[in-house]
Design an enzyme around this catalytic site. Structure first.
Site, PDB file in Angstrom:
ATOM      1  N   LEU A 137      -3.146  -2.146   0.294  1.00 54.05           N
ATOM      2  CA  LEU A 137      -4.026  -1.634  -0.740  1.00 54.05           C
ATOM      3  C   LEU A 137      -3.281  -1.691  -2.067  1.00 54.05           C
ATOM      4  CD1 LEU A 137      -5.531   1.606   0.899  1.00 54.05           C
ATOM      5  CD2 LEU A 137      -6.609  -0.649   0.723  1.00 54.05           C
ATOM      6  N   ASP A 138      -4.006  -1.938  -3.164  1.00 55.14           N
ATOM      7  CA  ASP A 138      -3.395  -1.898  -4.491  1.00 55.14           C
ATOM      8  C   ASP A 138      -2.778  -0.534  -4.744  1.00 55.14           C
ATOM      9  OD1 ASP A 138      -4.429  -4.425  -4.893  1.00 55.14           O
ATOM     10  OD2 ASP A 138      -6.071  -3.759  -6.184  1.00 55.14           O
ATOM     11  N   VAL A 139      -1.782  -0.502  -5.633  1.00 57.87           N
ATOM     12  CA  VAL A 139      -1.166   0.767  -6.016  1.00 57.87           C
ATOM     13  C   VAL A 139      -2.219   1.760  -6.488  1.00 57.87           C
ATOM     14  CG1 VAL A 139       0.363   1.875  -7.700  1.00 57.87           C
ATOM     15  CG2 VAL A 139       1.072  -0.249  -6.589  1.00 57.87           C
ATOM     16  N   GLY A 140      -3.182   1.290  -7.272  1.00 60.72           N
ATOM     17  CA  GLY A 140      -4.193   2.171  -7.846  1.00 60.72           C
ATOM     18  C   GLY A 140      -5.395   2.435  -6.960  1.00 60.72           C
ATOM     19  N   THR A 141      -5.376   1.939  -5.735  1.00 61.10           N
ATOM     20  CA  THR A 141      -6.485   2.161  -4.803  1.00 61.10           C
ATOM     21  C   THR A 141      -6.036   3.145  -3.722  1.00 61.10           C
ATOM     22  OG1 THR A 141      -7.349  -0.066  -5.168  1.00 61.10           O
ATOM     23  CG2 THR A 141      -8.068   1.060  -3.166  1.00 61.10           C
TER      24      THR A 141
END
Length: 306
Positions: A137-141
């Protein structure tokens, strides 16, 4: 330290240096502040204070930290919970601001380091810095993420994700109202030709298919349930932006700064809600669910107001 030139994306026009660079580089906001105090962020040779405002299109010269050691470092992560664990797999509820694994230029927490601090063993398969990682998962997700603990589980899960037999369900709050309210976006994604930190729809990119259904409409935005047929980097963010409905808070892909400010979001409103798998060893069908974290719930409450 290594010096890197970073162009300022359109969505970051007018933002503070510390807030913008935290999102552009993956460093923590306090770490960016320290870099500014040390003269490590420059524009046209002039050192910038952390409170300075950026202009879209300008070029920043940034002294980035040297790469982290390849192996994850045991680091406790507040808010990261285990949703499930057995001898073969561990399923975590990943908070935003946490990477899947260590990487160059990222000095924040990561899932593997957090698992190490919890004394959770993971598979040894894969590159040293991402052993056991079968999907990211993306850092911001935020949301559900699975890690393999055994070697056979790693092999079976990697194949399942590669063959798209895993059911990945995301919820995304996007600007405007998707029309039609249910649909499919089929457009190839690849690295942006001139902005290496972004992905884009490009000719010759990898096949990327996103299915969506609007589950709630509110003034100026709608909440959509999204099923990924493929799993490309930034796929949902790129596809939603391409049809004119970027995720709320997603400055990298054109979100409205005014809506970001109104909701208080400093990252994209995107959450890995459900993950359905066939257990790699037992064959049992399993579904794991993550509730919305507080920042996403608050944004919904704000936008639901008449």
């Amino acid at each position: 330290m290594s010096v890197r030139l970073l162009p300022v994306p359109d969505g970051f026009d007018g933002e503070r240096v510390d807030a913008a660079l935290a999102r552009m580089t993956g460093l923590s906001r306090s770490r960016v502040g320290d870099l500014c105090e040390a003269g490590g962020v420059r524009r046209s040779g002039e050192a910038l204070a952390k409170s300075a405002r950026l202009r879209a299109g300008e070029l920043l010269e940034v002294d980035l930290p040297d790469p982290r050691p390849a192996e994850p470092v045991a680091t406790a992560v507040e808010g990261m919970e285990l949703l499930y664990e057995d001898e073969d797999i561990v399923v975590v509820d990943k908070p935003a601001g946490v990477a899947a694994h260590p990487s160059m230029g990222w000095d924040g927490p990561d899932v593997l380091g957090a698992l190490k601090a919890m004394h959770v063993r993971v598979a040894t398969s894969g590159a040293a810095e991402r052993q056991g990682i079968v999907s990211r998962l993306d850092v911001g997700t935020s949301g559900v993420m699975i890690v393999a603990k055994g070697e056979r589980a790693y092999s079976v899960l990697k194949r399942a994700f590669r063959e798209h037999t895993v059911d990945k369900v995301y919820h995304a709050l996007v600007q405007g109202h998707l029309d039609p309210s249910s649909g499919t976006i089929d457009a190839p994604i690849g690295r942006h030709p001139s902005r290496e930190w972004k992905m884009a729809i490009i000719e010759g990119g990898r096949e990327s298919i996103t299915h969506y259904d609007v589950i709630e409409a509110m003034p100026g935005a709608c909440l959509a349930e999204i099923h990924l047929e493929t799993g490309r980097t930034h796929q949902i963010r790129v596809h939603m932006a391409a049809v004119g409905h970027p995720c709320v808070g997603d400055a990298t892909y054109g979100a409205d700064p005014a809506m970001s400010a109104r909701t208080g979001l400093i990252r994209q409103w995107l959450h890995a809600r459900d993950l359905g798998i066939v257990h790699p060893i037992t064959g049992e069908h399993m579904v794991f669910t993550s509730d919305y974290p507080d920042d996403l719930t608050h944004a919904l409450d704000v936008l639901r107001l008449p």
